[in-house]
Each structure stands twice: as C-alpha cells, then as structure tokens.
Design a protein around this motif. Structure first.
Motif, PDB file in Angstrom:
ATOM      1  N   ILE A  35     -28.697 -12.049  39.522  1.00 57.91           N
ATOM      2  CA  ILE A  35     -29.193 -11.754  38.169  1.00 57.91           C
ATOM      3  C   ILE A  35     -30.645 -11.277  38.247  1.00 57.91           C
ATOM      4  CG2 ILE A  35     -29.796 -12.797  35.948  1.00 57.91           C
ATOM      5  CD1 ILE A  35     -26.930 -12.910  35.925  1.00 57.91           C
ATOM      6  N   VAL A  36     -31.451 -11.965  39.034  1.00 58.92           N
ATOM      7  CA  VAL A  36     -32.864 -11.595  39.174  1.00 58.92           C
ATOM      8  C   VAL A  36     -32.991 -10.177  39.725  1.00 58.92           C
ATOM      9  CG1 VAL A  36     -34.993 -12.111  40.447  1.00 58.92           C
ATOM     10  CG2 VAL A  36     -33.701 -13.965  39.377  1.00 58.92           C
ATOM     11  N   LEU A  37     -32.196  -9.846  40.745  1.00 60.08           N
ATOM     12  CA  LEU A  37     -32.296  -8.526  41.368  1.00 60.08           C
ATOM     13  C   LEU A  37     -31.723  -7.411  40.489  1.00 60.08           C
ATOM     14  CD1 LEU A  37     -31.486  -9.393  45.090  1.00 60.08           C
ATOM     15  CD2 LEU A  37     -33.714  -8.872  44.068  1.00 60.08           C
ATOM     16  N   LEU A  38     -30.865  -7.756  39.538  1.00 63.72           N
ATOM     17  CA  LEU A  38     -30.283  -6.751  38.646  1.00 63.72           C
ATOM     18  C   LEU A  38     -31.100  -6.555  37.366  1.00 63.72           C
ATOM     19  CD1 LEU A  38     -26.498  -7.632  39.029  1.00 63.72           C
ATOM     20  CD2 LEU A  38     -27.675  -5.587  39.893  1.00 63.72           C
ATOM     21  N   ARG A  58     -21.849 -11.672  31.043  1.00 62.27           N
ATOM     22  CA  ARG A  58     -23.266 -11.884  31.402  1.00 62.27           C
ATOM     23  C   ARG A  58     -23.921 -10.583  31.847  1.00 62.27           C
ATOM     24  NH1 ARG A  58     -24.131 -16.684  35.392  1.00 62.27           N
ATOM     25  NH2 ARG A  58     -26.300 -16.315  34.810  1.00 62.27           N
ATOM     26  N   LEU A  59     -23.212  -9.795  32.659  1.00 59.67           N
ATOM     27  CA  LEU A  59     -23.775  -8.518  33.115  1.00 59.67           C
ATOM     28  C   LEU A  59     -23.919  -7.533  31.961  1.00 59.67           C
ATOM     29  CD1 LEU A  59     -21.884  -8.077  36.511  1.00 59.67           C
ATOM     30  CD2 LEU A  59     -24.301  -8.710  36.183  1.00 59.67           C
ATOM     31  N   ALA A  60     -22.926  -7.502  31.065  1.00 62.77           N
ATOM     32  CA  ALA A  60     -22.974  -6.580  29.920  1.00 62.77           C
ATOM     33  C   ALA A  60     -24.113  -6.924  28.962  1.00 62.77           C
ATOM     34  CB  ALA A  60     -21.635  -6.592  29.188  1.00 62.77           C
ATOM     35  N   GLY A 139     -21.934  -4.309  49.484  1.00 68.20           N
ATOM     36  CA  GLY A 139     -21.596  -5.566  50.156  1.00 68.20           C
ATOM     37  C   GLY A 139     -21.111  -6.585  49.140  1.00 68.20           C
ATOM     38  N   GLY A 140     -20.920  -7.792  49.572  1.00 64.24           N
ATOM     39  CA  GLY A 140     -20.428  -8.863  48.701  1.00 64.24           C
ATOM     40  C   GLY A 140     -21.565  -9.696  48.140  1.00 64.24           C
ATOM     41  N   ALA A 141     -21.549  -9.903  46.817  1.00 65.23           N
ATOM     42  CA  ALA A 141     -22.619 -10.669  46.169  1.00 65.23           C
ATOM     43  C   ALA A 141     -22.159 -12.035  45.693  1.00 65.23           C
ATOM     44  CB  ALA A 141     -23.179  -9.877  44.986  1.00 65.23           C
TER      45      ALA A 141
END
Length: 173
Positions: A35-38, A58-60, A139-141
C-alpha cells in the motif's frame, strides 16, 4: 472497483502524470508495505491471482484500478474480471494478462504486463516485426512463494520513454 472492458471495445485511453502501480499475485494478501509503495500511483494495474475482492476495493479507493483474472480467481465475483485487457496510457499501448503463455506475440502493444510466475521480469524484447516491446512482470506481492522476493512494479509512461522499476518489499515473514 476494477474497470472491465466491453467485448470488442477499443483500448481505454488514459493520461496521467503519476507513476503507474503494477501489482500481481496477491493471493488474498495486500501487505501494508505494498500500500505504501502504491501511494501516489494512478492508475494501479493488478495482473491477476487477486484472491479476495476486498483487496480490489482497497486498491480502487487509492486510484483508477484495472485488473485481469488469474488462474486462482475462480470465485463468482471474479467472473467480472477479463482474462486480458488493453490500455493506452499517455500513448503507450499496454497489454495486461495474467499468464504470459496466454499472450499472442503478434498482438500490437508496446508492453506486455503479466504475473503468474511470481518472478519479476523487466526487459525489452524484439517483436516479430523487429520493434522492441517491454516484457514486465512485477513479481509476487502477496503470500511468499518458495524463496522468491516480495515485489511490485512502477511504470512511468513519458512522452519519449517507458521507464520502469521493480520495487522490493521488506521481508518480515
């Protein structure tokens, strides 16, 4: 919620001055470090194996969200997610797919973004007509697979170049 294209629709065209956040293979786990990096990214692209609808919510809430369906996305809510999606961001044609095996190399695009392997990939390859195309896997997050690092990606769709980076999340598990 994630944008879903209509069948036969032309790629959606976006403009942004922000970095593009690229995440994949969360498998139901959206890490706070991710979340911080996005933060500050717009749009955010999720390249499949979401695992939990609340993660997309959450992302939206952070930015425009575009998502493709992955092989573990079998719940009924996943039926709204496309298997492939094309976007044009600041003039750059991005093709989103979960598994690179489902990508047609003849597809017209500047970048093929995929997940599935949990292995980050960031390289230019020649297309059948000799033009360079970016192959990018963030990659996988989510849940750690084998001993692979936990990563996501960022793209900057600038007028003359498509800059990109793989970002490593700190391992605390």
């Amino acid at each position: 919620m994630p944008h879903t294209p209509h069948a036969g629709a032309l790629p959606e065209q976006l403009t942004t001055t922000r970095p593009i956040g690229v995440i994949a293979d969360t498998h139901g786990l959206l890490r706070e470090e991710a979340i911080v990096l996005l933060k500050g990214c717009d749009p955010i692209l999720h390249l499949g194996d979401v695992g939990d609808f609340s993660l997309l919510e959450r992302l939206a809430a952070m930015a425009r969200l575009y998502t493709v369906r992955g092989n573990i996305d079998t719940q009924s809510w996943c039926e709204q997610l496309p298997w492939r999606q094309d976007l044009i961001v600041n003039g750059w044609h991005l093709h989103l797919v979960h598994d690179k095996a489902d990508f047609d190399p003849a597809a017209p695009c500047d970048a093929m973004l995929h997940g599935h392997s949990h292995k980050a990939l960031n390289e230019w390859r020649d297309t059948p007509d000799g033009r360079p195309r970016l192959w990018f896997n963030p990659g996988g997050a989510g849940k750690r697979r084998f001993r692979l690092p936990i990563t996501l990606g960022r793209l900057w769709a600038e007028e003359t170049q498509l800059r990109r980076a793989i970002l490593h999340l700190p391992l605390i598990d």
